[in-house]
Design a protein around this motif. Structure first.
Motif, mmCIF file in Angstrom:
data_model
loop_
_atom_site.group_PDB
_atom_site.id
_atom_site.type_symbol
_atom_site.label_atom_id
_atom_site.label_comp_id
_atom_site.label_asym_id
_atom_site.label_seq_id
_atom_site.Cartn_x
_atom_site.Cartn_y
_atom_site.Cartn_z
ATOM 1 N N ALA A 1 111.880 -9.983 61.053
ATOM 2 C CA ALA A 1 112.677 -10.265 59.863
ATOM 3 C C ALA A 1 114.154 -9.950 60.109
ATOM 4 O O ALA A 1 115.045 -10.709 59.691
ATOM 5 N N ALA A 2 114.415 -8.845 60.797
ATOM 6 C CA ALA A 2 115.809 -8.499 61.115
ATOM 7 C C ALA A 2 116.431 -9.561 62.014
ATOM 8 O O ALA A 2 117.599 -9.938 61.834
ATOM 9 N N GLY A 3 115.653 -10.043 62.971
ATOM 10 C CA GLY A 3 116.158 -11.108 63.842
ATOM 11 C C GLY A 3 116.485 -12.369 63.063
ATOM 12 O O GLY A 3 117.519 -13.012 63.294
ATOM 13 N N ILE B 1 120.483 0.120 59.822
ATOM 14 C CA ILE B 1 121.689 0.285 60.639
ATOM 15 C C ILE B 1 122.448 -1.037 60.746
ATOM 16 O O ILE B 1 123.675 -1.078 60.677
ATOM 17 N N GLY B 2 121.714 -2.126 60.869
ATOM 18 C CA GLY B 2 122.347 -3.439 60.933
ATOM 19 C C GLY B 2 122.817 -3.951 59.593
ATOM 20 O O GLY B 2 123.527 -4.957 59.520
ATOM 21 N N HIS B 3 122.428 -3.256 58.524
ATOM 22 C CA HIS B 3 122.745 -3.655 57.146
ATOM 23 C C HIS B 3 122.459 -5.143 56.942
ATOM 24 O O HIS B 3 123.335 -5.931 56.582
ATOM 25 N N ILE C 1 117.843 5.750 53.310
ATOM 26 C CA ILE C 1 118.442 4.861 54.305
ATOM 27 C C ILE C 1 119.790 4.363 53.783
ATOM 28 O O ILE C 1 119.852 3.735 52.725
ATOM 29 N N PRO C 2 120.881 4.630 54.478
ATOM 30 C CA PRO C 2 122.190 4.172 54.012
ATOM 31 C C PRO C 2 122.209 2.659 53.770
ATOM 32 O O PRO C 2 121.756 1.880 54.598
ATOM 33 N N PHE D 1 111.519 0.971 61.936
ATOM 34 C CA PHE D 1 112.037 -0.386 62.101
ATOM 35 C C PHE D 1 112.916 -0.774 60.916
ATOM 36 O O PHE D 1 113.941 -1.439 61.088
ATOM 37 N N ILE D 2 112.514 -0.367 59.706
ATOM 38 C CA ILE D 2 113.340 -0.637 58.523
ATOM 39 C C ILE D 2 114.679 0.077 58.657
ATOM 40 O O ILE D 2 115.750 -0.502 58.440
#
Length: 306
Positions: free
Chosen positions: A53-55, A86-88, A121-122, A79-80
């Motif tokens: 999903a991040a990809g 981190i990648g927001h 999580i920021p 992973f979340i």
């Protein structure tokens, strides 16, 4: 309109949307044939699903991912945090059977620390709608922000009619009360409504706030009720640590405010599995038992001043 119909219509209108699941199709079983290659079932691989999903999000997609709440929030947590947090990235997490909604399941399937984990999580937004109508009002805005978001999915029906004006970071003020304000999120909203009615029959002025947006949270509303209500009650199907009670404490400390707060939560314990009605009764979260806890607190407060 149902959850499935909303996500179907949203995805058909916007090709950026991709629906994903870790073999949890209960809410979206009719979508594969409609969305075709924009429906992805990774199997029982929550971690891989989040990485994929991040990809996809990096390539401009908006993935809406589905899994059981306990496994989505805990098994896939790293992973979340790392890939989406981190990648927001705008990975939208649809968390199925959270809290007491996992009624018949034991501790391994009980997501009662998920709010704490996700709000840590920021950049992660966290939502817990009161019922299906409340959720359907919220999701279009949640899905269309550039932020990662965690949603406690709630498809329970309710006779209560919510304000149509959902706003991220704003609570729904159902009523104001000078004696007590009940602060609740998620499926316990209906039981809290019942408690409100019982307490009002006792001659008390009772406020009720639906804390549907937990991060960002409506600090203005919390500070206002701390000023205007004698007793605040936090009601949540979550561990005491890290949930709404902790949010209140953090907010009040940051703003140098004090208030009398009664927390109703799971304090250092998992809940006993059973039918939902049995769970609510055993753990003390029926409308009647919530009201009784509040009355007992008021009586103790009065006695302590005597």
């Amino acid at each position: 309109m149902s959850y499935e119909e909303l996500i179907r219509d949203t995805a058909l209108a916007d090709e950026r949307f991709v629906v994903m699941t870790a073999e949890n199709r209960a809410l979206i079983r009719n979508l594969p044939g409609v969305l075709k290659d924009r429906f992805i079932d990774t199997g029982i691989t929550e971690q891989c699903m989040i990485g994929a999903a991040a990809g996809l999000a990096l390539r401009g997609r908006i993935p809406v991912v589905h899994a059981l709440a306990s496994f989505l929030s805990m098994r896939a947590f790293e992973f979340i945090r790392t890939d989406a947090g981190i990648g927001h990235l705008p990975v939208k997490l649809s968390s199925f059977i959270p809290g007491f909604l996992s009624d018949g399941n034991g501790p391994t399937h009980q997501a009662i620390e998920d709010i704490s984990l996700m709000r840590g999580i920021p950049g992660m937004q966290v939502f817990a709608p009161a019922d299906e109508q409340d959720m359907l009002l919220a999701l279009p805005q949640i899905w269309n922000t550039p932020h990662p978001a965690y949603v406690r999915v709630n498809i329970r029906k309710s006779e209560f009619v919510h304000s149509p004006h959902f706003e991220i970071g704003k609570a729904e003020i159902v009523s104001a009360g000078s004696d007590i304000t009940l602060l609740v999120y998620g499926m316990l909203f209906d039981e809290t409504l019942k408690a409100k009615t019982i307490l009002e029959k006792e001659g008390l002025s009772v406020g009720l706030i639906n804390m549907r947006s937990l991060k960002p949270v409506d600090e203005k509303a919390l500070l206002e009720v701390a000023r205007t209500s004698k007793l605040l009650v936090t009601i949540e199907d979550h561990f005491l640590t890290g949930g709404l009670y902790s949010i209140l404490a953090e907010t009040f400390l940051r703003n140098r405010v004090t208030a009398h707060v009664l927390p109703l939560a799971l304090n250092e314990k998992w809940f006993k599995p059973g039918l939902l009605s049995e769970v609510l009764n055993h753990e003390g979260f029926t409308g009647e038992k919530i009201a009784r806890s509040v009355i007992t607190e008021l009586e103790n407060k009065t006695l302590s001043k005597a």
